[in-house]
Design a protein around this motif. Structure first.
Motif, PDB file in Angstrom:
ATOM      1  N   PHE A   1      10.470  18.306   4.658  1.00 51.65           N
ATOM      2  CA  PHE A   1       9.118  17.743   4.730  1.00 51.65           C
ATOM      3  C   PHE A   1       8.094  18.872   4.779  1.00 51.65           C
ATOM      4  O   PHE A   1       8.361  19.955   5.300  1.00 51.65           O
ATOM      5  CB  PHE A   1       8.969  16.870   5.979  1.00 51.65           C
ATOM      6  N   SER A   2       6.913  18.581   4.251  1.00 50.37           N
ATOM      7  CA  SER A   2       5.806  19.535   4.269  1.00 50.37           C
ATOM      8  C   SER A   2       4.771  19.115   5.303  1.00 50.37           C
ATOM      9  O   SER A   2       4.425  17.936   5.401  1.00 50.37           O
ATOM     10  CB  SER A   2       5.142  19.606   2.896  1.00 50.37           C
ATOM     11  N   PHE A   3       4.262  20.115   6.050  1.00 50.50           N
ATOM     12  CA  PHE A   3       3.186  19.889   7.013  1.00 50.50           C
ATOM     13  C   PHE A   3       1.930  20.665   6.611  1.00 50.50           C
ATOM     14  O   PHE A   3       1.178  21.138   7.459  1.00 50.50           O
ATOM     15  CB  PHE A   3       3.618  20.313   8.423  1.00 50.50           C
ATOM     16  N   HIS A   4       1.723  20.792   5.306  1.00 47.37           N
ATOM     17  CA  HIS A   4       0.511  21.438   4.801  1.00 47.37           C
ATOM     18  C   HIS A   4      -0.713  20.607   5.189  1.00 47.37           C
ATOM     19  O   HIS A   4      -0.601  19.404   5.466  1.00 47.37           O
ATOM     20  CB  HIS A   4       0.610  21.567   3.278  1.00 47.37           C
ATOM     21  N   ALA A   5      -1.874  21.236   5.189  1.00 47.59           N
ATOM     22  CA  ALA A   5      -3.107  20.546   5.588  1.00 47.59           C
ATOM     23  C   ALA A   5      -3.424  19.350   4.703  1.00 47.59           C
ATOM     24  O   ALA A   5      -4.133  18.432   5.112  1.00 47.59           O
ATOM     25  CB  ALA A   5      -4.281  21.523   5.576  1.00 47.59           C
ATOM     26  N   THR A   6      -2.897  19.345   3.475  1.00 47.84           N
ATOM     27  CA  THR A   6      -3.140  18.215   2.576  1.00 47.84           C
ATOM     28  C   THR A   6      -2.215  17.035   2.866  1.00 47.84           C
ATOM     29  O   THR A   6      -2.375  15.971   2.254  1.00 47.84           O
ATOM     30  CB  THR A   6      -2.943  18.639   1.116  1.00 47.84           C
ATOM     31  N   LYS A   7      -1.254  17.208   3.774  1.00 46.41           N
ATOM     32  CA  LYS A   7      -0.293  16.150   4.082  1.00 46.41           C
ATOM     33  C   LYS A   7      -0.735  15.385   5.330  1.00 46.41           C
ATOM     34  O   LYS A   7      -1.534  15.854   6.133  1.00 46.41           O
ATOM     35  CB  LYS A   7       1.097  16.744   4.290  1.00 46.41           C
ATOM     36  N   ILE A   8      -0.135  14.206   5.517  1.00 52.99           N
ATOM     37  CA  ILE A   8      -0.572  13.344   6.621  1.00 52.99           C
ATOM     38  C   ILE A   8      -0.094  13.866   7.966  1.00 52.99           C
ATOM     39  O   ILE A   8      -0.749  13.669   8.978  1.00 52.99           O
ATOM     40  CB  ILE A   8      -0.120  11.883   6.388  1.00 52.99           C
ATOM     41  N   LEU A   9       1.059  14.531   8.025  1.00 50.49           N
ATOM     42  CA  LEU A   9       1.474  15.260   9.243  1.00 50.49           C
ATOM     43  C   LEU A   9       1.120  16.711   8.977  1.00 50.49           C
ATOM     44  O   LEU A   9       1.695  17.361   8.105  1.00 50.49           O
ATOM     45  CB  LEU A   9       2.965  15.086   9.520  1.00 50.49           C
ATOM     46  N   ASN A  10       0.192  17.239   9.717  1.00 50.83           N
ATOM     47  CA  ASN A  10      -0.495  18.473   9.361  1.00 50.83           C
ATOM     48  C   ASN A  10      -0.301  19.514  10.452  1.00 50.83           C
ATOM     49  O   ASN A  10      -0.646  19.286  11.604  1.00 50.83           O
ATOM     50  CB  ASN A  10      -1.976  18.116   9.145  1.00 50.83           C
ATOM     51  N   ALA A  11       0.269  20.662  10.060  1.00 55.04           N
ATOM     52  CA  ALA A  11       0.350  21.812  10.963  1.00 55.04           C
ATOM     53  C   ALA A  11      -0.512  22.948  10.436  1.00 55.04           C
ATOM     54  O   ALA A  11      -0.313  24.097  10.800  1.00 55.04           O
ATOM     55  CB  ALA A  11       1.795  22.278  11.103  1.00 55.04           C
ATOM     56  N   SER A  12      -1.465  22.625   9.585  1.00 58.71           N
ATOM     57  CA  SER A  12      -2.271  23.544   8.775  1.00 58.71           C
ATOM     58  C   SER A  12      -1.400  24.158   7.684  1.00 58.71           C
ATOM     59  O   SER A  12      -1.839  24.333   6.564  1.00 58.71           O
ATOM     60  CB  SER A  12      -2.985  24.617   9.602  1.00 58.71           C
ATOM     61  N   GLU A  13      -0.172  24.472   7.978  1.00 59.02           N
ATOM     62  CA  GLU A  13       0.867  24.892   7.043  1.00 59.02           C
ATOM     63  C   GLU A  13       2.177  24.784   7.795  1.00 59.02           C
ATOM     64  O   GLU A  13       2.210  24.903   9.021  1.00 59.02           O
ATOM     65  CB  GLU A  13       0.632  26.323   6.552  1.00 59.02           C
ATOM     66  N   GLY A  14       3.264  24.556   7.091  1.00 62.84           N
ATOM     67  CA  GLY A  14       4.557  24.444   7.760  1.00 62.84           C
ATOM     68  C   GLY A  14       5.375  23.313   7.180  1.00 62.84           C
ATOM     69  O   GLY A  14       5.042  22.718   6.161  1.00 62.84           O
ATOM     70  N   GLY A  15       6.472  23.023   7.858  1.00 61.21           N
ATOM     71  CA  GLY A  15       7.341  21.947   7.418  1.00 61.21           C
ATOM     72  C   GLY A  15       8.541  21.844   8.329  1.00 61.21           C
ATOM     73  O   GLY A  15       8.618  22.510   9.366  1.00 61.21           O
ATOM     74  N   CYS A  16       9.496  20.993   7.952  1.00 58.04           N
ATOM     75  CA  CYS A  16      10.727  20.877   8.737  1.00 58.04           C
ATOM     76  C   CYS A  16      11.874  20.435   7.846  1.00 58.04           C
ATOM     77  O   CYS A  16      11.672  19.888   6.754  1.00 58.04           O
ATOM     78  CB  CYS A  16      10.550  19.923   9.912  1.00 58.04           C
ATOM     79  N   ILE A  17      13.083  20.696   8.328  1.00 56.68           N
ATOM     80  CA  ILE A  17      14.319  20.248   7.691  1.00 56.68           C
ATOM     81  C   ILE A  17      14.997  19.290   8.655  1.00 56.68           C
ATOM     82  O   ILE A  17      15.154  19.598   9.841  1.00 56.68           O
ATOM     83  CB  ILE A  17      15.260  21.433   7.401  1.00 56.68           C
ATOM     84  N   CYS A  18      15.417  18.133   8.147  1.00 57.78           N
ATOM     85  CA  CYS A  18      16.158  17.145   8.938  1.00 57.78           C
ATOM     86  C   CYS A  18      17.596  17.073   8.435  1.00 57.78           C
ATOM     87  O   CYS A  18      17.815  17.036   7.214  1.00 57.78           O
ATOM     88  CB  CYS A  18      15.528  15.764   8.811  1.00 57.78           C
ATOM     89  N   THR A  19      18.557  17.000   9.346  1.00 52.21           N
ATOM     90  CA  THR A  19      19.946  16.823   8.956  1.00 52.21           C
ATOM     91  C   THR A  19      20.741  16.238  10.115  1.00 52.21           C
ATOM     92  O   THR A  19      20.411  16.463  11.284  1.00 52.21           O
ATOM     93  CB  THR A  19      20.588  18.146   8.492  1.00 52.21           C
TER      94      THR A  19
END
Length: 397
Positions: free
Chosen positions: A193-211
């Protein structure tokens, strides 16, 4: 026609005084932001799995309902890490209708993307194409969940098991989306998942991996080094400095608190657009596909040049003049981008639907900067443009 339409392209005042972007741009209030950052500076802990980092991973495990969530500094690095951790070889089969980073992550892992076409109506990967394009060099499928919809991950899981290949997902558009089988985030070997500022979950930039794969999670943690890891490290081919900072985690935690409200606002705006655009010839609003719950992160339209009277790119010029910064997503298809263009190793047959949509898709603003009044005004611009398409086309030429 005796009078010019009241549009900026003909010299009328712009509809918006400042540029209206397409990104979500949901940010916390300054007071909340300041309070969170004071805590970071008081603790003097800025990186390496700090307390906010650990809190965010815990909250996201609960949100997704998965065993492991690994925060990363951006989603592209997350996709690269998954490709390495899965120990893939040869080729990864994926749609060409996606962001360039999806394919670049495969190339940077020393693999070759093998592009396939999409379903014309849903814009998601075409399952029949996967079967037809599969060869002995393909070791994995990358599903891409687009536009707040899904590529039917439960079906892709069964297909990947039948074909004996691994499956992972670029879910940059799908945070908070759900299907009958549960929330997006728990499918395949991993989802990114992306957490860029343009995304709805926003870390200003970032993301995560789920497994849910314990061994894969261990390899991923070894690829994303941190001096505070409590789990043992295992041998990996290479590491990536992909850690999320405490500052990013602070913004993401606040954004996670706001997610239900922001998702509901997006849905309200989507429905307003739906009502406003339905009577304008040549515009089709794309519904998020194959989901019970969507984040409505994107507002995507298809422009039928014949019925609308202008091409997608001509309409973009009209909107830009009004300070509506609409975007063409995606353009061009990845099979036509360097270094993949005109190389049969990456694309073995024409991608008809991808090529068509790359010339007709348009993203309109939705998110924090958009209100009901903004939707109404954009609808007025589109209706006026369509009604005067012949004159506008001559003007643009």
């Amino acid at each position: 026609m005796n009078t010019r339409p009241n549009l900026a392209i003909f010299g009328a005042p712009r509809a918006f005084d400042t540029p209206l972007p397409v990104g979500q741009l949901y940010f916390p209030s300054w007071e909340r932001y300041e309070r969170a950052f004071r805590g970071i500076f008081e603790r003097q802990y800025y990186n390496n799995n700090g307390p906010l980092h650990e809190q965010l991973e815990c909250r996201l495990r609960e949100f997704f309902g998965v065993k492991h969530v690994l925060l990363v500094s951006n989603a592209t690095l997350g996709l690269m890490m998954v490709a390495d951790a899965l120990e893939l070889t040869g080729k990864v089969l994926m749609p060409a209708f996606t962001f360039i980073a999806s394919a670049q992550s495969v190339s940077r892992a020393g693999l070759a993307p093998l592009f396939c076409d999409i379903n014309r109506n849903t814009h998601q990967i075409d399952v029949d194409q996967i079967v037809r394009r599969m060869d002995e060099e393909v070791s994995a499928i990358m599903g891409v969940n687009l536009w707040g919809g899904t590529c039917q991950p439960q079906i892709l899981e069964k297909l990947a098991n039948t074909l004996g290949v691994k499956l992972y997902f670029d879910s940059a558009h799908a945070f908070g989306c759900a299907i009958e089988e549960g929330k997006i985030g728990r499918f395949g070997q991993a989802e990114v998942f992306s957490f860029h500022a343009t995304k709805i979950l926003n870390a200003s930039e970032g993301g995560c991996i789920c497994t849910n794969d314990d061994d894969l999670a261990l390899r991923l943690r070894s690829i994303r080094p941190s001096y505070r890891e409590s789990t043992p490290l295992v041998p990996v081919v290479r590491v990536a400095n992909a850690r999320m900072s405490e500052a990013q985690a602070a913004v993401a935690l606040m954004s996670l608190e706001d997610f239900p409200e922001n998702r509901a606002n997006n849905e309200k705006l989507y429905r307003l657009y739906e009502c406003r655009l339905r009577d304008i010839p040549g515009i089709r609003l794309v519904e998020p596909a194959q989901v019970l719950v969507s984040n409505y992160q994107y507002l995507i339209c298809e422009i039928d040049e014949v019925r609308f009277g202008l091409s997608r790119d001509q309409l973009l010029e009209v909107l830009k003049a009004e300070n509506v910064i609409a975007r063409r997503y995606f353009y061009p298809g990845l099979h036509r981008c360097i270094p993949y263009a005109n190389d049969s190793r990456f694309c073995t047959e024409p991608l008809i639907h991808t090529d068509e949509l790359c010339h007709s898709c348009l993203q309109l603003p939705i998110g924090a900067r958009v209100s009901a009044q903004v939707v109404e005004k954009i609808g007025d611009i589109l209706a006026l443009t369509q009604a005067n398409a012949k004159w506008i086309g001559q003007r643009i030429k």
